[in-house]
Design a protein around this motif. Structure first.
Motif, PDB file in Angstrom:
ATOM      1  N   ASN A 107       0.943  -1.101   0.000  1.00  0.00           N
ATOM      2  CA  ASN A 107       0.058  -0.079  -0.134  1.00  0.00           C
ATOM      3  C   ASN A 107       1.003   1.281  -0.090  1.00  0.00           C
ATOM      4  OD1 ASN A 107      -1.526  -2.068   1.404  1.00  0.00           O
ATOM      5  ND2 ASN A 107      -3.128  -0.995   0.790  1.00  0.00           N
ATOM      6  N   LEU A 108       0.880   1.712  -1.161  1.00  0.00           N
ATOM      7  CA  LEU A 108       1.915   2.927  -1.175  1.00  0.00           C
ATOM      8  C   LEU A 108       1.437   4.243  -0.527  1.00  0.00           C
ATOM      9  CD1 LEU A 108       2.772   2.851  -4.914  1.00  0.00           C
ATOM     10  CD2 LEU A 108       3.938   1.775  -2.973  1.00  0.00           C
ATOM     11  N   THR A 109       2.114   5.206   0.182  1.00  0.00           N
ATOM     12  CA  THR A 109       1.843   6.188   0.387  1.00  0.00           C
ATOM     13  C   THR A 109       2.536   7.501  -0.328  1.00  0.00           C
ATOM     14  OG1 THR A 109       3.697   6.614   2.004  1.00  0.00           O
ATOM     15  CG2 THR A 109       1.678   5.478   2.884  1.00  0.00           C
ATOM     16  N   HIS A 110       1.624   8.904  -0.221  1.00  0.00           N
ATOM     17  CA  HIS A 110       2.254   9.827  -1.055  1.00  0.00           C
ATOM     18  C   HIS A 110       2.055  11.226  -0.298  1.00  0.00           C
ATOM     19  CE1 HIS A 110       1.861   7.180  -4.875  1.00  0.00           C
ATOM     20  NE2 HIS A 110       0.817   6.715  -4.140  1.00  0.00           N
ATOM     21  N   SER A 111       1.894  11.112   1.035  1.00  0.00           N
ATOM     22  CA  SER A 111       2.003  12.309   1.725  1.00  0.00           C
ATOM     23  C   SER A 111       2.235  12.190   3.148  1.00  0.00           C
ATOM     24  CB  SER A 111       0.516  13.034   1.609  1.00  0.00           C
ATOM     25  OG  SER A 111      -0.375  12.491   2.263  1.00  0.00           O
ATOM     26  N   PRO A 151      11.369  11.701  -7.175  1.00  0.00           N
ATOM     27  CA  PRO A 151      10.844  12.793  -6.242  1.00  0.00           C
ATOM     28  C   PRO A 151       9.968  13.998  -7.432  1.00  0.00           C
ATOM     29  CG  PRO A 151      13.133  12.958  -6.411  1.00  0.00           C
ATOM     30  CD  PRO A 151      12.790  11.857  -7.015  1.00  0.00           C
ATOM     31  N   ASP A 152      10.132  13.609  -8.619  1.00  0.00           N
ATOM     32  CA  ASP A 152       9.868  14.640  -9.594  1.00  0.00           C
ATOM     33  C   ASP A 152       8.401  14.291 -10.036  1.00  0.00           C
ATOM     34  OD1 ASP A 152      12.096  16.262  -9.132  1.00  0.00           O
ATOM     35  OD2 ASP A 152      12.989  14.939 -10.958  1.00  0.00           O
ATOM     36  N   ILE A 153       7.621  13.007  -9.588  1.00  0.00           N
ATOM     37  CA  ILE A 153       6.404  12.766 -10.125  1.00  0.00           C
ATOM     38  C   ILE A 153       5.368  13.856  -9.285  1.00  0.00           C
ATOM     39  CG2 ILE A 153       7.109  10.635 -11.038  1.00  0.00           C
ATOM     40  CD1 ILE A 153       5.660   9.496  -8.654  1.00  0.00           C
ATOM     41  N   ARG A 154       3.982  13.638  -9.635  1.00  0.00           N
ATOM     42  CA  ARG A 154       3.001  14.583  -9.242  1.00  0.00           C
ATOM     43  C   ARG A 154       2.779  14.251  -7.805  1.00  0.00           C
ATOM     44  NH1 ARG A 154       0.787  17.395  -7.145  1.00  0.00           N
ATOM     45  NH2 ARG A 154      -1.239  18.489  -7.161  1.00  0.00           N
ATOM     46  N   TYR A 155       2.623  13.162  -7.482  1.00  0.00           N
ATOM     47  CA  TYR A 155       2.596  12.638  -5.925  1.00  0.00           C
ATOM     48  C   TYR A 155       3.888  11.628  -5.692  1.00  0.00           C
ATOM     49  CZ  TYR A 155      -2.119  14.624  -6.543  1.00  0.00           C
ATOM     50  OH  TYR A 155      -3.129  15.614  -6.702  1.00  0.00           O
ATOM     51  N   PRO A 156       5.002  12.277  -5.447  1.00  0.00           N
ATOM     52  CA  PRO A 156       6.135  11.232  -4.983  1.00  0.00           C
ATOM     53  C   PRO A 156       5.511  10.256  -3.925  1.00  0.00           C
ATOM     54  CG  PRO A 156       6.953  13.462  -4.977  1.00  0.00           C
ATOM     55  CD  PRO A 156       5.124  13.513  -5.056  1.00  0.00           C
ATOM     56  N   VAL A 157       6.166   9.079  -4.034  1.00  0.00           N
ATOM     57  CA  VAL A 157       6.146   7.873  -3.281  1.00  0.00           C
ATOM     58  C   VAL A 157       6.940   8.173  -1.983  1.00  0.00           C
ATOM     59  CG1 VAL A 157       6.216   5.463  -2.918  1.00  0.00           C
ATOM     60  CG2 VAL A 157       5.512   6.308  -5.021  1.00  0.00           C
ATOM     61  N   THR A 158       6.174   8.173  -0.595  1.00  0.00           N
ATOM     62  CA  THR A 158       6.985   8.616   0.656  1.00  0.00           C
ATOM     63  C   THR A 158       7.116   7.138   1.396  1.00  0.00           C
ATOM     64  OG1 THR A 158       4.860   8.814   1.701  1.00  0.00           O
ATOM     65  CG2 THR A 158       5.972  10.653   0.836  1.00  0.00           C
ATOM     66  N   GLY A 159       6.744   5.918   1.009  1.00  0.00           N
ATOM     67  CA  GLY A 159       6.729   4.772   1.537  1.00  0.00           C
ATOM     68  C   GLY A 159       5.570   3.940   1.073  1.00  0.00           C
ATOM     69  N   ALA A 160       5.440   2.777   2.084  1.00  0.00           N
ATOM     70  CA  ALA A 160       4.501   1.883   1.884  1.00  0.00           C
ATOM     71  C   ALA A 160       4.242   0.857   2.856  1.00  0.00           C
ATOM     72  CB  ALA A 160       4.893   1.171   0.533  1.00  0.00           C
ATOM     73  N   SER A 161       3.131   0.257   3.324  1.00  0.00           N
ATOM     74  CA  SER A 161       3.077  -0.792   3.912  1.00  0.00           C
ATOM     75  C   SER A 161       3.272  -1.934   3.297  1.00  0.00           C
ATOM     76  CB  SER A 161       1.710  -0.695   4.937  1.00  0.00           C
ATOM     77  OG  SER A 161       0.491  -1.096   3.610  1.00  0.00           O
ATOM     78  N   LEU A 162       3.676  -3.075   3.763  1.00  0.00           N
ATOM     79  CA  LEU A 162       3.660  -4.578   3.134  1.00  0.00           C
ATOM     80  C   LEU A 162       3.109  -5.293   3.929  1.00  0.00           C
ATOM     81  CD1 LEU A 162       4.681  -6.359   0.758  1.00  0.00           C
ATOM     82  CD2 LEU A 162       7.038  -6.484   1.986  1.00  0.00           C
TER      83      LEU A 162
END
Lengths: 403, 88
Positions: A107-111, A151-162
């Motif tokens: 589950n990716l996070t973006h903020s 880091p340059d995409i509209r909503y950069p990935v900040t982490g994830a749960s696995l």
């Protein structure tokens, strides 16, 4: 028959009898697993599953087959983790390969908010004995290298749960496996049999009217997902359910490229690669009520934009097929499984966008509820009267996907 | 995508609008005096017919006004569009 031969029929195609101890309305995944566990766990075999169309031709044929149990709240964690444990033994139990693949669910996070909520959920999952890990972008790079971590995409990935135990299964095989074993117990799986009304006598349901005649029933168990309110209205029962279209799509068959399931709540796409090779994607549901089993193209456009930004290597894949199912959404995005104000009438609905993963546990606890006349501890919190009592189980957003 | 007739702006694409669910949901009265079942029904139960549904939309990226339409939930055909306060 030798082991290499496929049998001509996995189940009989019987005409309905005049009377059953239990009539299950709806021959999807949950209805079939309910029938199976009624027989296996409770010895109740004088049962019919009535299906308006063909077995498992509704949402069971239309979902994206994601299986996980990383829900935030204790009540949800308990029932979905029970489901996960059943999945882990299901092929053996049903003696049928369901292609259950525990390839991990990201589950990716973006903020910053996303990150905090997801880490909270990881800790909550661990406290409930559910495997959960927090991955930094560096960890994601190692686990699923094709995710765009720029880091340059509209909503950069900040982490994830696995959740490593999460994954996918072959939905058709799951339905067929439950149907075959239910049939082997003598349960009648009756197709092309639409319920058109209910017989009620003194506040107690005594049977159903169908397109194939009247059928008496000791107990009637509703299990019709998006059509639950339509059925309930026939017996004067109001359910807090709204029916919405939820779409999915597949690409053409590709070489193996994606090793796990990836969900992104914030930009809203989820994707896995099926055993055959097609990318299977889903996204948000359409906002309006509908029974049309089709959704709007702009939802697909948004979902593909998100997918291509997260996975640049998907940019040349072609969409082969899109479709929609009708999901039954409850006010707190949690299911409703239990008794109704009408005696001997039971309800199982409200699984919304997440019903497939619950297929075994839903049947397990619903069968218990029907056989014993009282809920199993795992579905007791998911009663219909929780909306009057105020004891909601608010999985909107908390469940790691938006609803 | 739905083509939605705003009573002020005319036909516009669905992406200009925000959905507001069922229309004509009546307030049940004084919340201090109605019973829990009545209050719960007001909060949580909405019409979900397979057929015509009176529903609210807001033209959020247009005139920003709320209005009602009658739309069939099977065919998606919109048979009426009317302003707030008008009879369905």
């Amino acid at each position: 028959m030798s082991g290499s031969e496929h049998p001509d029929h996995l189940w009989r195609n019987p005409d309905p009898k005049r009377s059953y101890d239990v009539v299950i309305v709806g021959g999807g995944g949950h209805g079939l697993s309910t029938a199976y566990y009624l027989a296996r766990n409770h010895g109740v075999t004088n049962v019919a599953v009535l299906e308006r169309g063909w077995l498992a031709g509704g949402n069971m044929a239309r979902n994206t087959t994601v299986i996980r149990s990383n829900y935030l709240w204790d009540e949800s964690a308990a029932i979905y983790e029970h489901s996960m444990k059943l999945w882990e033994g299901l092929a053996d139990d049903l003696d049928y390969d369901i292609l259950f693949s525990q390839r991990g669910v990201l589950n990716l996070t973006h903020s910053q908010h996303d990150t905090r909520e997801t880490r909270r959920r990881v800790y909550a999952n661990r406290l409930n004995g559910i495997d959960a890990e927090w991955l930094t972008p560096e960890d994601i790079k190692e686990f699923c290298p094709i995710v765009n971590l720029s880091p340059d995409i509209r909503y950069p990935v900040t982490g994830a749960s696995l959740q490593r135990r999460g994954g996918i299964a072959k939905h058709d095989y799951v339905a067929w496996a439950f149907a075959r074993q239910a049939d082997a117990f003598g349960i009648d799986l009756v197709q092309n049999c639409e319920v058109t009304g209910f017989d009620v006598d003194g506040g107690r349901v005594t049977g159903v009217q169908t397109s194939r005649g009247q059928i008496a029933a000791g107990k009637v168990a509703l299990c019709a997902a998006g059509h639950s309110t339509v059925l309930a209205a026939m017996v004067g029962l109001e359910l807090p359910i709204q029916s919405h279209p939820l779409q999915a799509l597949v690409s053409e068959l590709l070489e193996p490229a994606l090793n796990c399931v990836v969900l992104s709540n914030a930009i809203h796409v989820y994707v896995s690669q099926a055993h055959k090779g097609e990318l299977v994607m889903g996204a948000g549901m359409d906002p309006f009520n509908s029974y049309a089993q089709r959704g709007s193209p702009h939802i697909i456009e948004q979902q593909l934009a998100a997918a291509v930004e997260l996975f640049p290597i998907f940019s040349r894949a072609h969409v082969v097929r899109t479709w929609g199912g009708i999901v039954d959404v409850s006010p707190d995005a949690s299911p409703i499984v239990g008794l109704t104000p009408i005696e001997n009438l039971f309800v199982n609905c409200g699984w919304g966008t997440g019903g497939f993963k619950a297929t075994p546990a839903s049947g397990w606890v619903y069968a218990h509820t029907i056989a014993r006349g009282q809920p199993h501890p795992f579905n007791a919190p998911f009663s219909l009267d929780r909306f009057t009592r105020g004891a909601l189980i608010d999985e909107h957003g908390a469940a790691a996907v938006a609803h | 995508m739905l083509l939605i007739p705003c009573p002020w702006c005319g036909q516009r694409d669905e992406i200009e609008f925000r959905y507001g669910g069922a229309a004509h949901v009546e307030y049940p009265g004084d919340p201090e005096t109605v019973d829990d079942a009545t209050w719960a029904r007001y909060l949580f139960v909405r019409p979900n017919p397979k057929g015509p549904l009176a529903e609210r939309w807001c033209h959020s990226q247009g005139c920003r006004r709320w209005f009602n339409i009658v739309r069939d939930t099977v065919t998606h055909q919109i048979t009426r569009s009317y302003r707030m306060g008008e009879a369905p």
